[in-house]
Design a protein around this motif. Structure first.
Motif, mmCIF file in Angstrom:
data_model
loop_
_atom_site.group_PDB
_atom_site.id
_atom_site.type_symbol
_atom_site.label_atom_id
_atom_site.label_comp_id
_atom_site.label_asym_id
_atom_site.label_seq_id
_atom_site.Cartn_x
_atom_site.Cartn_y
_atom_site.Cartn_z
ATOM 1 N N PHE A 1 0.827 -1.205 0.000
ATOM 2 C CA PHE A 1 0.000 0.000 0.000
ATOM 3 C C PHE A 1 0.864 1.258 0.000
ATOM 4 O O PHE A 1 1.831 1.347 0.767
ATOM 5 N N GLN B 1 0.029 7.280 1.017
ATOM 6 C CA GLN B 1 -1.188 8.058 1.234
ATOM 7 C C GLN B 1 -2.366 7.225 1.741
ATOM 8 O O GLN B 1 -3.334 7.788 2.254
ATOM 9 N N SER B 2 -2.293 5.906 1.626
ATOM 10 C CA SER B 2 -3.374 5.051 2.142
ATOM 11 C C SER B 2 -2.875 4.040 3.165
ATOM 12 O O SER B 2 -3.619 3.157 3.579
ATOM 13 N N ARG B 3 -1.631 4.180 3.595
ATOM 14 C CA ARG B 3 -1.020 3.169 4.453
ATOM 15 C C ARG B 3 -1.631 3.129 5.852
ATOM 16 O O ARG B 3 -1.838 2.054 6.429
ATOM 17 N N ARG C 1 -4.673 3.851 6.756
ATOM 18 C CA ARG C 1 -5.971 3.185 6.699
ATOM 19 C C ARG C 1 -5.811 1.675 6.536
ATOM 20 O O ARG C 1 -6.548 0.899 7.151
ATOM 21 N N ALA C 2 -4.846 1.265 5.710
ATOM 22 C CA ALA C 2 -4.614 -0.173 5.542
ATOM 23 C C ALA C 2 -4.161 -0.809 6.854
ATOM 24 O O ALA C 2 -4.631 -1.884 7.236
ATOM 25 N N TRP D 1 -8.206 6.586 9.770
ATOM 26 C CA TRP D 1 -8.808 7.607 8.904
ATOM 27 C C TRP D 1 -8.327 9.001 9.304
ATOM 28 O O TRP D 1 -7.951 9.811 8.454
ATOM 29 N N ASP E 1 -4.624 9.499 8.298
ATOM 30 C CA ASP E 1 -4.427 9.764 6.883
ATOM 31 C C ASP E 1 -4.867 11.172 6.489
ATOM 32 O O ASP E 1 -4.335 11.765 5.546
#
Length: 421
Positions: free
Chosen positions: A131, A134-136, A138-139, A279, A282
């Protein structure tokens, strides 16, 4: 398998499998907490002994083996290390159902810790490879949903099986299920090529601890966040272990009622807290890296009075509402802090960096939390009787205040220590 070219669907599948394994990780931990009272009566244990089974017996090798297993994962195959770890800890969980005394149970819990030591840090690294930055968070937060889902599952399954059969069958059933899942995980989760990780950074095949730890040791944010998480976990793991016993002693709940009560709190509050933390991180982290530390600190400060009100309440319904919010806030830190630790080192050092963080966090949190509360309960039993455990858990809430202070001190150093990749 090149992680950066993996389809969104396959990335989601990888994350789902890692989440499933992590769920079993915490299911195997929580099942001891929900079954503490029948185990205590059957084996004739004290609260101190129960606390040791939930804490130091598990944490001793879980903490110390985390770093060498992470090094092995960084040098070989992370997915193979996770597969072997799941098999080992699930097997020892099943053996716990055969224990006939404290020391035999203690040894089996050591085995559970050995297995689980190889699960988390390699999973963090696989997620960081698959991932993008920018989305890590949330992952990682979705992965961390394994904590509330596993804790809730352990409470519900353990309570149901123990009430209708016995506590031994609960351990055996949960352990064997993990053994079955292990080969399926290995078939599904392919190892990403290190030289083409999601960040596009070349990685050497071997990463010695001597190369990773000096980088971390020179960064104040690493120490402050690690000890803050440790003190938070000391209270969080202790409460997760002992709250079922508090409810049974304070409200007179039976095992099924306790499992439903605790399971609903962990599932609703914990899920919202973990995902909400990722959330928020991020959204707020890119504006100011210090927010990765600030968010957990604020959450812990709010957690203390709410947990205190819940433990003091004489109404089960009112206590449930007071418990709900802090059951989310107390683990909101997972997404922000694990993301921050990943960004203190270059990409190829992530599993080892995570293991170094987890060593401190788990040795303090897992090792001491349930044992300290159990020892305080035994010390106060002569004076307070069945209320001793409730008072012990209330006193332990002070660890959240220490955690919040340390995390606030980490805000400024984290801005300097962050590695942009």
């Amino acid at each position: 398998m090149q992680a950066k070219t993996a389809s969104p669907g396959y990335r989601a599948l990888v994350l789902a499998m890692l989440l499933l394994v992590y769920t079993f990780n915490f299911l195997d931990r929580q099942i001891l907490g929900i079954l503490a009272q029948p185990i205590k009566l059957d084996l004739g244990l004290s609260d101190t002994q129960l606390g040791a089974l939930g804490g130091i017996a598990f944490a001793l090798l879980y903490s110390t083996l985390g770093i060498p297993l992470a090094l092995l994962a960084d040098r070989t195959s992370r997915s193979w290390v996770i597969t072997a770890s799941l098999t080992v800890w699930s097997g020892f969980t099943a053996l716990c159902g055969l224990a006939t005394g404290f020391w035999q149970f203690f040894l089996f819990r050591l085995g559970v810790g050995v297995g689980e030591a190889g699960g988390v840090a390699p999973s963090y690294a696989i997620i960081a490879d698959y991932f993008p930055p920018q989305s890590r968070a949330r992952a990682l937060a979705i992965y961390s949903l394994g904590i509330p889902v596993g804790l809730a599952g352990g409470a519900l399954l353990g309570g149901y099986i123990a009430q209708n059969i016995n506590w031994r069958v609960a351990f055996i059933a949960v352990g064997l299920a993990g053994v079955v899942i292990a080969p399926i995980f290995r078939l599904v989760v392919r190892e990403p090529k290190r030289e083409t990780a999601a960040d596009g950074v070349s990685a050497p095949a071997r990463v010695p601890l001597s190369a990773v730890f000096p980088i971390l040791a020179a960064k104040p944010s690493f120490w402050l966040m690690s000890f803050a998480a440790g003190f938070s976990s000391m209270c969080g793991y202790g409460l997760a272990f002992w709250i079922p016993s508090v409810l049974i002693r304070h409200f007179g709940f039976d095992l099924i009622t306790t499992s439903q009560y605790v399971g609903s709190l962990l599932l609703i509050g914990g899920t919202l807290g973990v995902f909400g933390g990722g959330w928020l991180a991020d959204r707020m982290g890119p504006r100011d890296r210090g927010n990765y530390a600030k968010l957990p600190a604020v959450a812990w400060l709010i957690t203390v009075p709410l947990f205190g009100a819940a433990l003091w309440s004489t109404s089960p319904m009112l206590a449930w509402f007071f418990f709900l919010i802090p059951n989310g806030l107390n683990i909101l830190w997972l997404g922000p802090v694990t993301t921050a630790v990943q960004n203190l080192v270059p990409p190829h050092m992530r599993a080892t960096a995570s293991a170094s963080f987890l060593f401190i966090n788990n040795l303090i949190g897992l090792g001491a939390g349930s044992w300290v509360m159990g020892a305080m309960s035994d010390a106060m039993t002569a004076r307070y009787g069945d209320n001793a455990l409730r008072y012990a858990t209330m006193l332990a809430l002070g660890f959240y205040l220490i955690a919040a202070l340390l995390m606030l001190l980490a805000v400024k150093p984290l801005r300097r220590d962050w590695v942009e990749v």
